[in-house]
Motif scaffolding. Structure first.
Motif, PDB file in Angstrom:
ATOM      1  N   ARG A 145      34.636  42.900  51.691  1.00  0.00           N
ATOM      2  CA  ARG A 145      34.337  42.859  50.252  1.00  0.00           C
ATOM      3  C   ARG A 145      34.433  41.429  49.736  1.00  0.00           C
ATOM      4  N   PRO A 146      33.603  41.069  48.769  1.00  0.00           N
ATOM      5  CA  PRO A 146      33.731  39.733  48.182  1.00  0.00           C
ATOM      6  C   PRO A 146      35.029  39.621  47.394  1.00  0.00           C
ATOM      7  N   SER A 147      35.669  38.472  47.481  1.00  0.00           N
ATOM      8  CA  SER A 147      36.897  38.252  46.717  1.00  0.00           C
ATOM      9  C   SER A 147      36.599  38.277  45.220  1.00  0.00           C
ATOM     10  N   THR A 148      37.547  38.793  44.463  1.00  0.00           N
ATOM     11  CA  THR A 148      37.413  38.840  43.014  1.00  0.00           C
ATOM     12  C   THR A 148      37.682  37.461  42.441  1.00  0.00           C
ATOM     13  N   THR A 149      36.772  36.970  41.633  1.00  0.00           N
ATOM     14  CA  THR A 149      36.918  35.630  41.080  1.00  0.00           C
ATOM     15  C   THR A 149      37.878  35.631  39.895  1.00  0.00           C
ATOM     16  N   VAL A 150      38.419  34.461  39.598  1.00  0.00           N
ATOM     17  CA  VAL A 150      39.253  34.314  38.408  1.00  0.00           C
ATOM     18  C   VAL A 150      38.436  34.639  37.160  1.00  0.00           C
ATOM     19  N   GLU A 151      37.179  34.241  37.148  1.00  0.00           N
ATOM     20  CA  GLU A 151      36.329  34.512  35.983  1.00  0.00           C
ATOM     21  C   GLU A 151      36.192  36.010  35.726  1.00  0.00           C
ATOM     22  N   HIS A 152      36.094  36.786  36.786  1.00  0.00           N
ATOM     23  CA  HIS A 152      36.014  38.239  36.649  1.00  0.00           C
ATOM     24  C   HIS A 152      37.310  38.792  36.042  1.00  0.00           C
ATOM     25  N   ILE A 153      38.441  38.328  36.552  1.00  0.00           N
ATOM     26  CA  ILE A 153      39.734  38.801  36.050  1.00  0.00           C
ATOM     27  C   ILE A 153      39.915  38.411  34.588  1.00  0.00           C
ATOM     28  N   VAL A 154      39.475  37.218  34.219  1.00  0.00           N
ATOM     29  CA  VAL A 154      39.544  36.773  32.819  1.00  0.00           C
ATOM     30  C   VAL A 154      38.694  37.678  31.932  1.00  0.00           C
ATOM     31  N   ARG A 155      37.511  38.023  32.391  1.00  0.00           N
ATOM     32  CA  ARG A 155      36.654  38.908  31.585  1.00  0.00           C
ATOM     33  C   ARG A 155      37.281  40.293  31.446  1.00  0.00           C
ATOM     34  N   ASP A 156      37.890  40.805  32.517  1.00  0.00           N
ATOM     35  CA  ASP A 156      38.589  42.089  32.424  1.00  0.00           C
ATOM     36  C   ASP A 156      39.666  42.044  31.348  1.00  0.00           C
ATOM     37  N   PHE A 157      40.336  40.910  31.223  1.00  0.00           N
ATOM     38  CA  PHE A 157      41.398  40.763  30.232  1.00  0.00           C
ATOM     39  C   PHE A 157      40.834  40.612  28.823  1.00  0.00           C
ATOM     40  N   GLU A 158      39.855  39.775  28.663  1.00  0.00           N
ATOM     41  CA  GLU A 158      39.372  39.446  27.325  1.00  0.00           C
ATOM     42  C   GLU A 158      38.460  40.517  26.733  1.00  0.00           C
ATOM     43  N   GLU A 159      37.755  41.263  27.596  1.00  0.00           N
ATOM     44  CA  GLU A 159      36.851  42.300  27.103  1.00  0.00           C
ATOM     45  C   GLU A 159      37.374  43.708  27.379  1.00  0.00           C
ATOM     46  N   GLY A 160      38.396  43.825  28.196  1.00  0.00           N
ATOM     47  CA  GLY A 160      38.821  45.125  28.690  1.00  0.00           C
ATOM     48  C   GLY A 160      38.081  45.430  29.982  1.00  0.00           C
ATOM     49  N   PRO A 161      38.687  46.205  30.892  1.00  0.00           N
ATOM     50  CA  PRO A 161      38.139  46.375  32.241  1.00  0.00           C
ATOM     51  C   PRO A 161      37.060  47.441  32.387  1.00  0.00           C
ATOM     52  N   ASN A 162      36.696  48.138  31.326  1.00  0.00           N
ATOM     53  CA  ASN A 162      35.717  49.216  31.484  1.00  0.00           C
ATOM     54  C   ASN A 162      34.361  48.720  31.968  1.00  0.00           C
ATOM     55  N   TRP A 163      34.020  47.475  31.628  1.00  0.00           N
ATOM     56  CA  TRP A 163      32.701  46.957  32.001  1.00  0.00           C
ATOM     57  C   TRP A 163      32.508  46.913  33.519  1.00  0.00           C
ATOM     58  N   SER A 164      33.611  46.804  34.280  1.00  0.00           N
ATOM     59  CA  SER A 164      33.495  46.630  35.728  1.00  0.00           C
ATOM     60  C   SER A 164      33.970  47.830  36.541  1.00  0.00           C
ATOM     61  N   ARG A 165      34.429  48.885  35.863  1.00  0.00           N
ATOM     62  CA  ARG A 165      35.073  49.987  36.581  1.00  0.00           C
ATOM     63  C   ARG A 165      34.124  50.651  37.574  1.00  0.00           C
TER      64      ARG A 165
END
Length: 243
Positions: free
Chosen positions: A125-145
């Protein structure tokens, strides 16, 4: 691996603390440490949720709560938190770290154990980027579930067609099954912990890192908080094996 965890626990854990998601493999605690177990359901419920654990002796949680939120645990009430093979299950890791810092006392210890994806079924699997984790925090994680479940169905469960991938992902989502939502190697985990702390003033210091083969051990100590932590998004939508 277990011996190394126990040795580090001897160095850092004392007083009253909690362990999140211990399941069948609770941390060996030194005599000076008193622990209560946190999980999102009873041992009976966990066996029903995860049939692969049905024959294993699970610890009975003292506290039924979402381990990503710890909403029933009082602020600054714990001397330590143990979260072993838990952070990768969190949909919103930064919000989880924020919750951990909220319930720790000043100088409290966060004992994190995080698997290195290169040694697990996540290796492709591709590693999760810091940018992805930041977006999960700032927008909430539903966008990527759903994206995470589909990736898991494709790259871990080896669904070979788009239809099979969708069906498998939907089945897992309907179960609220605990997958690894995010995956990292050890260097990437260290980078995430440093980046999140600097960006959102989470208020911890890395006291120790140990390369423990297939996993890393990360000891974080709550420091004097430099300011109120920055909060974004809806952390209440977290899922996974949230204890």
């Amino acid at each position: 691996m277990t011996a190394n965890r126990a040795l580090v626990a001897q160095w850092f854990l004392c007083g009253q603390g909690i362990e999140i998601g211990a399941l069948h493999n609770p941390m060996a605690m030194p005599p000076r440490a008193r622990v209560k177990y946190v999980d999102r359901m009873s041992a009976e419920g966990l066996r029903a949720q995860y049939p692969e654990l049905k024959d294993l002796p699970l610890v009975e949680p003292h506290i039924i709560d979402d381990g990503e939120l710890l909403s029933t645990v009082a602020r600054e009430s714990q001397d330590f938190i143990v979260a072993s093979h838990f952070l990768e299950h969190c949909q919103n890791p930064i919000a989880t770290l924020q919750a951990f810092m909220r319930v720790l006392r000043a100088d409290g210890i966060l004992f994190l154990v995080v698997p290195d994806k290169l040694y697990t079924f996540d290796k492709d699997r591709p590693s999760t980027t810091v940018e992805h984790i930041v977006r999960d925090f700032e927008e909430g994680p539903n966008w990527s579930r759903e994206q995470h479940y589909r990736e898991y169905a494709r790259m871990v469960d080896h669904a070979t067609t788009s239809e099979a991938e969708e069906l498998r992902a939907q089945h897992l989502m309907n179960m609220d099954y605990s997958i690894h939502f995010h995956v990292w190697n050890k260097a990437e985990t260290l980078g995430l912990l440093a980046s999140a702390n600097e960006r959102y003033r989470l208020g911890y210091e890395l006291k120790l890192f140990i390369d423990n083969g297939p996993e890393g051990i990360y000891i974080l100590q709550k420091s004097v908080e430099p300011g109120r932590p920055i909060q974004f998004g809806d952390s209440n939508s977290a899922a996974g094996h949230r204890a």
